[in-house]
Design a protein around this motif. Structure first.
Motif, PDB file in Angstrom:
ATOM      1  N   THR A 127     -18.220 -17.405  36.635  1.00  0.00           N
ATOM      2  CA  THR A 127     -18.072 -17.626  35.397  1.00  0.00           C
ATOM      3  C   THR A 127     -17.512 -16.305  34.610  1.00  0.00           C
ATOM      4  O   THR A 127     -17.907 -15.324  34.953  1.00  0.00           O
ATOM      5  N   PHE A 128     -16.574 -16.702  33.645  1.00  0.00           N
ATOM      6  CA  PHE A 128     -16.135 -15.660  32.779  1.00  0.00           C
ATOM      7  C   PHE A 128     -16.495 -15.658  31.541  1.00  0.00           C
ATOM      8  O   PHE A 128     -16.463 -16.935  30.900  1.00  0.00           O
ATOM      9  N   TYR A 129     -16.783 -14.601  30.958  1.00  0.00           N
ATOM     10  CA  TYR A 129     -17.364 -14.696  29.613  1.00  0.00           C
ATOM     11  C   TYR A 129     -16.386 -13.703  28.624  1.00  0.00           C
ATOM     12  O   TYR A 129     -16.091 -12.443  28.987  1.00  0.00           O
ATOM     13  N   TYR A 130     -16.194 -14.004  27.214  1.00  0.00           N
ATOM     14  CA  TYR A 130     -15.398 -13.275  26.421  1.00  0.00           C
ATOM     15  C   TYR A 130     -15.622 -13.917  25.056  1.00  0.00           C
ATOM     16  O   TYR A 130     -15.387 -15.232  24.771  1.00  0.00           O
ATOM     17  N   ALA A 131     -16.011 -13.048  24.187  1.00  0.00           N
ATOM     18  CA  ALA A 131     -15.950 -13.484  22.917  1.00  0.00           C
ATOM     19  C   ALA A 131     -16.592 -14.743  22.528  1.00  0.00           C
ATOM     20  O   ALA A 131     -16.382 -15.608  21.730  1.00  0.00           O
ATOM     21  N   GLY A 132     -18.008 -14.821  22.838  1.00  0.00           N
ATOM     22  CA  GLY A 132     -18.695 -15.994  22.702  1.00  0.00           C
ATOM     23  C   GLY A 132     -18.202 -17.293  23.205  1.00  0.00           C
ATOM     24  O   GLY A 132     -18.601 -18.388  23.070  1.00  0.00           O
ATOM     25  N   ARG A 133     -17.360 -17.227  24.368  1.00  0.00           N
ATOM     26  CA  ARG A 133     -16.956 -18.371  25.089  1.00  0.00           C
ATOM     27  C   ARG A 133     -17.044 -18.017  26.769  1.00  0.00           C
ATOM     28  O   ARG A 133     -17.311 -16.863  26.928  1.00  0.00           O
ATOM     29  N   ARG A 134     -17.250 -19.334  27.427  1.00  0.00           N
ATOM     30  CA  ARG A 134     -17.593 -19.215  28.773  1.00  0.00           C
ATOM     31  C   ARG A 134     -16.572 -20.317  29.549  1.00  0.00           C
ATOM     32  O   ARG A 134     -16.224 -21.386  29.112  1.00  0.00           O
ATOM     33  N   ALA A 135     -15.898 -19.714  30.581  1.00  0.00           N
ATOM     34  CA  ALA A 135     -15.186 -20.463  31.402  1.00  0.00           C
ATOM     35  C   ALA A 135     -16.022 -20.363  32.637  1.00  0.00           C
ATOM     36  O   ALA A 135     -16.029 -19.350  33.425  1.00  0.00           O
ATOM     37  N   GLU A 151      -9.291 -16.153  45.528  1.00  0.00           N
ATOM     38  CA  GLU A 151      -8.016 -15.966  44.261  1.00  0.00           C
ATOM     39  C   GLU A 151      -8.339 -17.368  43.623  1.00  0.00           C
ATOM     40  O   GLU A 151      -8.411 -18.352  43.971  1.00  0.00           O
ATOM     41  N   VAL A 152      -8.269 -16.746  42.122  1.00  0.00           N
ATOM     42  CA  VAL A 152      -8.444 -18.083  40.968  1.00  0.00           C
ATOM     43  C   VAL A 152      -7.118 -17.835  40.200  1.00  0.00           C
ATOM     44  O   VAL A 152      -6.302 -16.877  39.978  1.00  0.00           O
ATOM     45  N   ASP A 153      -6.747 -18.898  39.781  1.00  0.00           N
ATOM     46  CA  ASP A 153      -5.583 -19.018  38.755  1.00  0.00           C
ATOM     47  C   ASP A 153      -6.219 -18.341  37.518  1.00  0.00           C
ATOM     48  O   ASP A 153      -6.714 -19.150  36.738  1.00  0.00           O
ATOM     49  N   GLY A 154      -5.426 -17.492  37.056  1.00  0.00           N
ATOM     50  CA  GLY A 154      -5.853 -16.739  35.690  1.00  0.00           C
ATOM     51  C   GLY A 154      -5.441 -17.518  34.672  1.00  0.00           C
ATOM     52  O   GLY A 154      -6.046 -17.367  33.480  1.00  0.00           O
ATOM     53  N   ALA A 155      -4.334 -18.319  34.554  1.00  0.00           N
ATOM     54  CA  ALA A 155      -3.883 -19.201  33.640  1.00  0.00           C
ATOM     55  C   ALA A 155      -5.047 -20.403  33.326  1.00  0.00           C
ATOM     56  O   ALA A 155      -5.477 -20.731  32.066  1.00  0.00           O
ATOM     57  N   LEU A 156      -5.649 -20.793  34.333  1.00  0.00           N
ATOM     58  CA  LEU A 156      -6.710 -21.812  34.308  1.00  0.00           C
ATOM     59  C   LEU A 156      -7.867 -21.174  33.508  1.00  0.00           C
ATOM     60  O   LEU A 156      -8.306 -21.884  32.554  1.00  0.00           O
ATOM     61  N   VAL A 157      -8.354 -19.816  33.956  1.00  0.00           N
ATOM     62  CA  VAL A 157      -9.308 -19.393  33.123  1.00  0.00           C
ATOM     63  C   VAL A 157      -9.140 -19.038  31.856  1.00  0.00           C
ATOM     64  O   VAL A 157      -9.901 -19.290  30.839  1.00  0.00           O
TER      65      VAL A 157
END
Length: 96
Positions: free
Chosen positions: A62-70, A18-24
Motif C-alpha cells: 500500500t502506497f500513500y501520498y497526499a490523501g490518496r492510497r494505491a 519488484e512492482v511497476d512504478g507507473a502502475l502505482v
C-alpha cells in the motif's frame, strides 16, 4: 515503458518484490517521473504486508501520498493480482 522499482518484503528470508512504478503512480494520480521523485524524496509512504493462512504466499503493498492510497495485491513472485487506488479520509479532530 514501465518504471519498476523494488520494495522489501516484510521477512528477511523472502526476496524483494519488484512492482511497476507507473502502475502505482497512475493509481495515486501522478505522472511517472513525479512519482519517482516523490519516492526518492521519501514523501510516499509504503506499507508491505505478508499474508498468512489462506492468504499465505500473497503480499499487499500500500502506497500513500497526499490523501490518496494505491494498493497492490501481489503473489510471491511479484505478479500483480489486483490493483486499486482511491482517496482516503483524513482523521478529523477528536470528539469531546
Amino acid at each position: 515503458m514501465s518504471e519498476a522499482f523494488t520494495i522489501a518484503a516484510p521477512r528477511r528470508r523472502q526476496p524483494a518484490l519488484e512492482v511497476d512504478g507507473a502502475l502505482v503512480a497512475a493509481r495515486l494520480g501522478l505522472a511517472g517521473e513525479a512519482f519517482r521523485q516523490l519516492m526518492a524524496d521519501g514523501k510516499v509512504s509504503v506499507l508491505c504486508e505478508r499474508g498468512i493462512g489462506e492468504d499465505s504466499g500473497r503480499y499487499r503493498a500500500t502506497f500513500y501520498y497526499a490523501g490518496r492510497r494505491a494498493r497492490l495485491l501481489l503473489d510471491e513472485t511479484g505478479c500483480v493480482l489486483e490493483a486499486t487506488g482511491d482517496a482516503i479520509a483524513r482523521p478529523g479532530p477528536a470528539a469531546s
